[in-house]
Every structure is written in C-alpha cells, then in structure tokens.
Design an enzyme around this catalytic site. Sequence first.
Site, mmCIF file in Angstrom:
data_model
loop_
_atom_site.group_PDB
_atom_site.id
_atom_site.type_symbol
_atom_site.label_atom_id
_atom_site.label_comp_id
_atom_site.label_asym_id
_atom_site.label_seq_id
_atom_site.Cartn_x
_atom_site.Cartn_y
_atom_site.Cartn_z
ATOM 1 C CG PHE A 224 -8.669 3.688 26.389
ATOM 2 C CD1 PHE A 224 -9.999 3.452 26.055
ATOM 3 C CD2 PHE A 224 -8.401 4.214 27.645
ATOM 4 C CE1 PHE A 224 -11.024 3.725 26.948
ATOM 5 C CE2 PHE A 224 -9.406 4.487 28.552
ATOM 6 C CZ PHE A 224 -10.729 4.245 28.199
ATOM 7 C CB CYS A 225 -9.530 7.634 25.949
ATOM 8 S SG CYS A 225 -10.332 9.159 26.516
ATOM 9 C CG LEU A 226 -5.528 12.352 24.676
ATOM 10 C CD1 LEU A 226 -5.951 13.231 23.506
ATOM 11 C CD2 LEU A 226 -5.196 13.193 25.892
ATOM 12 C CB SER B 92 -10.305 7.170 20.147
ATOM 13 O OG SER B 92 -9.527 6.350 20.980
#
Length: 541
Positions: A281-283, A312
């Site tokens: 998730f994300c970073l 991401s």
Amino acid sequence: MTKPTLPFDPFALARAAGETALGLASRPQDLLAVQMEAAKQWGDFWTGALTGKAGEAPRDRRFMAAEWQDDAFYRSIRDSYLLASKQLRELVALGDGDDSSKATARFLVDQYLNAVSPANFALTNPDVVRRIKETNGANLVQGFANFLEDVASGKGIVQRRSDDGAFVKGRNIAATPGAVVFQNALFQLIQYTPTTAKVAAEPLLYVPPLVNRYYMIDLEPRQSFVKWLVDEGRTVFVVSWVNPGPEHKDKDVAAYVTEGVVVAIEQAAKRAGTAPDLFSFCLGGTLVAIALAWLAAEGRGEEVNSATLIGSLVDFSDMRDWSAFVHEGHLAALEDHLEAQGFIDSLELQRLFAAMRANDLIWSSVVNHYLLDKDAPPSDLLTWFEDGARIPAAFLKSYNRDLLKDNRLKDPAGFAVAGTAIDLAAIEWPMMVVALKDDHVSAWEAVYRGARDLGADFVLGGSGHNAGVINPPSRNKHGYWTGRTMPERAEEWLAKATRHEGSWWPHWVKWLNSKGSGKSVAARAIDDGIEPAPGSYAMMP
C-alpha cells in the site's frame, strides 16, 4: 544550543505567491476577461438569490444540514462562498511559475478558502446556531475551554474521541491472532494463525508504508482485511516496520529495500516453502516495485510469485497538490531539519497530511470540538491514522530527491540499490495495480500511468486513499471498475470500464488464484513465534 529549524521553507511560499501575482499583473487582458466573466456570474447569482431560485445542493459535507438548501439566508451565504471560491481558484490557475510554484499557490489559496468557509463560524453555521439555542451558549464556553486545552497540549487541533480507549492494539484492532516469527533492526515479520484446515499454496506478504503502522489492514474484526484473508484460506505474513529513532538515521531507501522488503520475502518463502504473493500500500508499493526491479537485476526471478500495488506511485511526474512540497527550498529546509534530529516526527507528518485534507481533518474538528462541543465518535480508522510513525533522515532525503523530485524510477538505470542500477521495465512477475478513485494522496490517473508502464492489470476502487482499501465484501460499499484494455489516457479507460458493485477484494483473490498453482496445502501452524501479534514494534511509542 541547537538552533530550531523548520521542515519547510517559508520564503518558498512567499515566492510562489509573488510569482502568481506578478504573472497575473503582467497579463491585463486576461485579468479583464476574468473580471467580465466574474461580473456575469455574480449577476446570475443575485438574480437567482433575489427570486428565491434554489439550485442543486452541492456534494460537500460541510453543507449537509437541511438549512443550507432550504433557508434562503444560509443558501445565499453558501452559494456566494462557493462561487467566490471557484473564481479565486480559477484566477490562481492563470498564474505563472513552474509546477511546484503553481501547486504551492493552489495549496495556499485552498488553505485560505477552507479557513473562511461559513461553516467554520458560529453565526453562519445552522448546526451551531441550533446548538447555541439548545445549550444557551454553553457549547461555546466549553468549546473555548477545549481550545485552550489543545493549545496547552502542544498537539494543535485534534479530534477528540467520545471514548479514547475504545480501540486498543492487540484487543480489538491489530488483534487477528498471530505471532512475530522474525525480526531485525528494521522490521518484525508477523505470521497469522490459520483458521482453515487447508490453505492456498502461495502465501501472502504485505508491505505497508512507513508513515503509519501496518494495521490499517487489521482494524476491528468486522472490517479486518487480514482476518478476511485468513478466513479465505490464505497464509498471511505482514511487515511491521520499526518506529525509527536516531540510531536509524542513515537507513535510506536502498536499506529499506534490501534489509526490509527483500529479507521479508526470503523469510516468508522459507517458512511457507514457496515464493509469496506480495501486496502493498502507498509507499510500501513503491518499495515493492524497487525490490522487484532489484531482484530482477540480480537474477533472482524465482523468489516472488506475483505482486499487487495499492494506491502506489512509481511515476512521480504528476503529484497534483503534493508538488507544492517538492521544491528545492523546502527540500533544503527539510534536510537541515532532519540533520538536527535524525528523523521526521510522526506529528509533523500528520500535520502535513491534515493540511492536504483540511476540511476533513482540521476544520471539521474546529466545528465539532470548539463550536458544537461534541466529541467525534470512536473510529478504528482514525485511531490508526493518529498512531503515526517516524521516518529516518536518510530515507526521506533519498526518497524526496531521487524519487519525488528527479523521478528516477521513470528512467532505465536511473536509480541504484546497493550499487545495482534497476529498471522497472525488467519486472516480469504478474502484477496488479489497484487505484482509488477519490485518492487525495496518489491520484488515480497517476497510479494508472504507473500500471501501464509496469504492464500490470488494473482495478479502480471507489472511495479514498485509506477508506477505499478497507472495503470488506459484507458492507457492499464503494464499488470498483475493471477494463479489458489499457489506453494511454486514464479518462478513456474509465469511460469504457465496467463498474461492479461491492468490494474489490474478491476480484483480487480470483486474480491471485489465476496466477497461483491452484494447489492447497495443510494449514501452516506457528510453533516458533517470538511474541504474539501485533508485536513490540507496532506498540513502540
């Protein structure tokens, strides 16, 4: 005595505002056109207001009370504010400057407009006026006391819960049974206790971002992504990052890849006896993409089965309003700040994210806490959001300059890990990229472009950056979109995509099944755990 530092450059904000003003002043013909159009719009507004004509209510949570639509006084206040806001934003959009300066100007005007919303003032908010009548003004007295208490605490504006102890890690959030089965200086690896006799052969390994704890995917049981996956017959491993201190100051992006993600892959594969399916998730997804490219460059193509990136970015050419913070002045100021303390504090990160969603995370608190004197209801998701983590100095420096500012992942061999140049185009594992339609952190169009570059399958979920991920099928909310082809423009993809009701989780599991061996094995019991989940790293202050 160490001189106090700021994590941003105030002069960069002033320069951006000045560039916008000077750019507009140098184009009087454009300003005249804007003024003429504004005069026409205000004429139409007053004609509608004086004749009592009510337009369609805006989809804006600040103006949900019935009076904003049904009462001519409140409706005119609302509509005049929204019209003036629209005009000011359009005016600023005409300004000059590079992408960062333009984004900074937009950010500043948005902060101003959010602050002066009529919903934020006692006498122009019908909910507050009603509350004053109910309490004979006691709400304002107690609200002012709340304000003084928050100022004294040093935490700024906070959302108070009606029961601060409603959610406790290990009891009713981050509570899916499991154990820490490995740890090093950067992370603990959690394996969850199976609930089915048979499990899919390929295990799952989750890589979270650094800015918050891992348990966004393990909130209260009824909406825990981890519990749902375990009940679906999956062996689930989760990376729980350490909350770094000064001793982690020199841990950069490459270190988190080689000592973090890659080691977690090795450990999950060792315990399960086969290569894992990664999800992130994300970073965390950015780190996974870098790790995959590094494994490919190292010739280690058998260590992963598939990878899923959720919300991401791997192409940072379009960061929307976040571009305001990718400015040389801000980066230099932040690096001075990081040098002084060795990391960026979680409270500083929370304030940044709150500013980007000021209406939801700042001004709604002002109204509820100081004007209405009402505590926010308990929320497992907001409890998680407030449980922030630090980020080491070296990581943030390399991430900000190499990835955000210079966008080196976009170029072949543009970024190196442990001395090895990597190329995202070399990733050959099956990949899925999930974007969220109302994402304020990773704009879905930018995530889509990254999916095209990676040659990944693509799914668009409903709702925002966090809430769109936590979407259990039992709630039947938000919906999602799928498409057969991947045209160049994201908008073209959406126009032809098929919308489905409910959660994207089951669709993703079907995709995992199609990329796996299709085999089931006996559930993997845990008999050598170091400590129970959620583990000591997740409990670190």
